[in-house]
Scaffold this motif. Structure first.
Motif, PDB file in Angstrom:
ATOM      1  N   ASN A 101      40.778  40.521   1.060  1.00 22.93           N
ATOM      2  CA  ASN A 101      42.249  40.587   1.810  1.00 22.93           C
ATOM      3  C   ASN A 101      42.737  39.337   1.447  1.00 22.93           C
ATOM      4  N   GLU A 102      42.012  38.325   1.413  1.00 21.40           N
ATOM      5  CA  GLU A 102      42.504  37.047   1.345  1.00 21.40           C
ATOM      6  C   GLU A 102      43.138  36.588   0.076  1.00 21.40           C
ATOM      7  N   ALA A 103      42.764  37.321  -0.943  1.00 18.63           N
ATOM      8  CA  ALA A 103      43.152  37.265  -2.539  1.00 18.63           C
ATOM      9  C   ALA A 103      44.383  38.063  -2.470  1.00 18.63           C
TER      10      ALA A 103
ATOM     11  N   GLU B  52      46.777  38.656   0.021  1.00 12.78           N
ATOM     12  CA  GLU B  52      47.695  37.599   0.437  1.00 12.78           C
ATOM     13  C   GLU B  52      48.003  36.511  -0.508  1.00 12.78           C
TER      14      GLU B  52
END
Lengths: 363, 460
Positions: free
Chosen positions: B417-419, B421
């Motif tokens: 999920n951070e990737a 963003e």
């Protein structure tokens, strides 16, 4: 010493406020928040504020540690590491005062500032230091201004001597002076009434508790001095403390007029409507005992209670048992009354709308 | 605030002592600061001035809360500058300050002599002040929010540098128009993949992304600072180990009195506490240095270290061991330090293990105590500054000017999920479709962001 980081900090707070506003519905129904609010500040968990990176999933990364693992021998695998109850992500918590929180809520819900009732504007005197005078007690002497005056006098009189620069005489002394200002005194009392008959379950009470938290927060931000009373009722009404208010559960029936009578009694004994802004919030599942008592309530409200109050709010919480007719009777009689707010609260999600209905009147 | 006269005297004594022991440092300017200032400095990565950005405040807010709750206390900060600047915490006891002074001088010695710091800019204080000025000026010109948004995006990519090639300068290809990036011939090839994948993604963006002048300034600032901090991140264990080794020795050999022994032991034990959750770099580093010193001594004259790391036999001083550790502090970073000197025997004595997350019980469990496995995992965690290896594969992916990145997966998945963003932030800079090839749960996938939506497709 002021820190350089203050500017960044101010911007950071603004970003958090923005995030809270965006997510206000979630926060309004966030009961953990309320549970932790012992003091004047509330810690708000903020999830989405971060600089994202391409990074490893901390749960898939594994760790290298050091130490013996329990009573196992070296080399064996699958042994449990000494307690490491993990929170995989560092949770960011921002600290807010309740007043700040109330402001954020007000901005997002577009709550109007409260106009205290005109006749209740009590004048209280407030003293404040303002200006200087040439006489006063020694404790209020202002040396800086005293020396300035002396210097000015000596230069004007051309007796200024750099070797022995300033000689003070009585006329040079300056003292702080004060003014008294009239200030509107704003006292408010919130009276919560709640039906504790058998049909109000824990879920319903949770809703009441959450709403009451936000109502308190808002009104406390609007008045200097806010007192809170709690009344529970089934067939009989009692004044109780906060803990009892939220924890009592009776099995009896419901006679709402009993609560309104007790409320009236408290007002007439302790809170003179000329001195107090009075708010009454009543939560019930709308299941009253008999048509006659409901009529009684309407009459009591119309003739005796309402003239004394700033605002009367009735929140009808949906329950499995309630017939929910009480709100209809109130609607018939007070639908357009400007000091009555009625709201039906079906579930937690409805709290947002209901707070707006209650506090949106600006009374 | 400068040092008190009393501390000034102590500092003279310790500097003399350190120099006599062979430490070689830039002149050090000491400043006393209070806890609030110290937290601020830590939030600014040690510098008194940084460009304006809320992320520093986020770090500061966390430090402030943690300090108030008594979870941490920062004793010192040393800047890699010439003269070195060191901040000491006001209100510490004399013993604490002695320890910290000795510790700081060893850090200063490390900065001056370690090969990874040889090329760093020793005047970074000015550089950072200039960066702050530049960004403030841009804020005034274009508005705070616009600049902030771009900074957010750049900071999101700050770890995408190539620590192995730190001194490259972006060469902007001469182009007719600013909006179309000039791609190298390789990037135009039919495969749309370059022969030489680029690991310095920030450099690649500076050279090829359609940046306006002010965007280029900001990206340059972010890249410059990222490379400045890279040697620090590469030498955490060895640098702290070195500083701890020397403060222990100087304290034990000269500075301790009977009255302050217990206080010192207490401080030392809390600084070197090591637990199952995280590896303490101070502990690991100092133990390795002691090991190296002792081992090389054994080759010459046998000597024993007592529990304070003090060489018990005074005649054994200035022998092979001492020479060796000075050489190690000069030539190694964490990776090579551990690779070369963490021996099997040392490993077993210190009972290292590797633990993995068990989702069923929601906790980490010991997975291995095997020397080769744990050492490999430790080295892996230090590789590429602890960041995933991500490279640019193509700047014309699918012939649509798409930017294709690939993650060289070596056993650890990305946080997806951070990737996503991060990809969105990359889009903000690249201004066209951005993609990332990676592996999740052992299958290859392609993450895409086209400016409005995220897509994900399986590649196998």
């Amino acid at each position: 010493m002021s820190l350089r980081i203050e500017t960044d900090l101010a911007r950071f707070r603004e970003i958090i406020r923005g995030a809270i506003r965006q997510d206000l519905k979630h926060f309004l129904t966030h009961t953990e928040l309320i549970g932790r609010s012992g003091s004047d500040t509330v810690r708000v968990p903020v999830h989405q504020i971060r600089i994202p990176r391409f990074c490893f999933d901390p749960l898939k990364q594994g760790r290298v540690g050091q130490g013996p693992a329990g009573n196992t021998t070296n080399g064996s695998s699958g042994q449990k590491a000494p307690a490491s109850n993990l929170s995989a992500e560092h949770e960011l918590e921002a600290e807010f005062s309740r007043e700040e929180l109330a402001q954020i809520m007000a901005e997002e819900l577009e709550l109007p500032d409260i106009q205290p009732r005109g006749k209740n504007l009590l004048q209280a005197e407030h003293r404040r230091y303002a200006g200087l005078r040439s006489s006063g007690p020694a404790s209020l002497r202002v040396m800086k201004r005293t020396f300035q005056t002396a210097l000015r006098r000596q230069i004007m009189a051309q007796i200024y001597d750099p070797e022995n620069p300033v000689t003070l005489i009585q006329e040079d002394f300056r003292y702080r002076s004060w003014k008294t200002q009239p200030e509107p005194e704003s006292n408010a009392v919130i009276i919560y009434l709640m039906d504790v008959s058998g049909s109000m379950g824990p879920e319903q009470k949770e809703i009441v508790r959450t709403e009451a938290f936000w109502i308190d927060t808002w009104l406390q931000s609007q008045y200097h001095n806010v007192q809170i009373c709690y009344i529970t009722h089934d067939a009989i009404a009692r004044e109780v403390d906060e803990t009892t208010f939220y924890s009592t559960r009776e099995s009896g029936g419901t006679i709402i007029s009993s609560a309104y009578r007790l409320c009236l009694e408290i007002i007439s004994l302790r809170f003179d409507p000329d001195n107090w802004n009075i708010y009454v919030f009543h939560f019930s599942d709308g299941d009253n005992w008999g048509e006659i008592d409901t009529q009684d309530c309407v009459t009591l409200l119309a003739l005796e209670l309402l003239p004394k109050l700033n605002l009367f709010c009735y929140g009808q919480v949906e329950s499995h048992y309630g017939s929910g007719q009480f709100i209809d009777a109130l609607k018939q009689n007070f639908q357009h009354h400007d000091r009555v707010a009625l709201s039906e609260i079906a579930n937690k999600e409805a709290i947002y709308r209901s707070i707006r209905q209650f506090l949106g009147k600006g009374k | 605030m400068p040092l008190t006269p009393e501390l000034e005297q102590v500092r003279d004594e310790i500097e003399r002592l350190a120099a006599a022991n062979g430490l070689d440092f830039f002149p050090v300017i000491f400043e006393m600061v209070d806890a609030g200032q110290m937290n601020e400095l830590a939030a600014f990565d040690g510098f008194p001035v940084r460009f304006p950005h809320w992320s520093f405040a986020m770090k500061y807010d966390h430090l402030r809360q943690s300090y108030r709750s008594g979870f941490h206390k920062i004793y010192e900060m040393v800047l890699n500058t010439n003269p070195a600047i060191a901040f000491l915490l006001e209100g510490n006891s004399l013993t604490e300050q002695k320890l910290v002074l000795a510790h700081v001088l060893a850090h200063a010695d490390f900065f001056k002599n370690n090969v990874y710091f040889k090329q760093t800019n020793r005047n970074m204080l000015n550089r950072f002040t200039n960066h702050a000025q530049q960004i403030r000026r841009l804020q005034a010109q274009f508005g705070i929010e616009k600049i902030e948004k771009f900074l957010d995006s750049c900071l999101s990519l700050q770890n995408l540098i190539d620590p192995l090639h730190p001194f490259r300068v972006p060469v902007k290809q001469p182009t007719g128009s600013n909006s179309v990036p000039d791609l190298t011939p390789a990037l135009h090839s039919a495969e749309c993949r370059t022969d030489k994948p680029e690991a310095d993604i920030l450099l690649f963006l500076l050279e090829h992304a359609p940046l306006t002048h002010w965007q280029e300034i900001i990206l340059n600032v972010i890249r410059d600072e990222a490379y400045y901090f890279a040697p620090q991140a590469q030498t955490k264990i060895i640098n702290e180990g070195w500083a701890t080794y020397w403060h222990s020795r100087l304290m034990a050999e000269a500075l301790l009195t009977d009255a302050t022994l217990i206080e010192y032991a207490d401080l030392q034990s809390s600084a070197l506490a090591s637990g199952p959750e995280t590896l303490n770099p101070y502990k690991l580093g100092v133990e390795l240095f002691r090991e190296i010193a002792a081992q090389d001594d054994e080759n010459g004259i046998a000597s024993e270290n007592d529990c304070f790391g003090r060489v018990t036999d005074p005649d054994a001083k200035n022998n092979g061991g001492l020479k060796k550790i000075f050489e190690v502090r000069q030539l190694h970073n964490d990776l090579s330090f551990i690779d070369n000197f963490l021996t099997k025997e040392f490993f077993q004595r210190h009972q290292f293990f590797y633990s993995e997350y068990n989702s069923v019980d929601d906790r980490f469990e010991v997975n291995s105590r095997s020397f080769s496995v744990v050492k490999k995992k430790l080295l892996q965690s230090l590789t590429n500054l602890g960041s995933p290896k991500i490279r640019v594969e193509s700047a014309n992916y699918q012939h649509q000017r798409g930017l294709l990145l690939s993650h060289a997966h070596d056993g650890i998945d990305l946080k997806i999920n951070e990737a996503r963003e991060t990809l969105a932030n990359l889009f903000h800079i690249w201004q066209a479709k951005v993609c990332l090839e990676t592996v999740v749960d052992e299958s290859r996938i392609l993450l895409e962001f086209d400016g409005s939506e995220h897509h994900e497709q399986a590649l196998d």
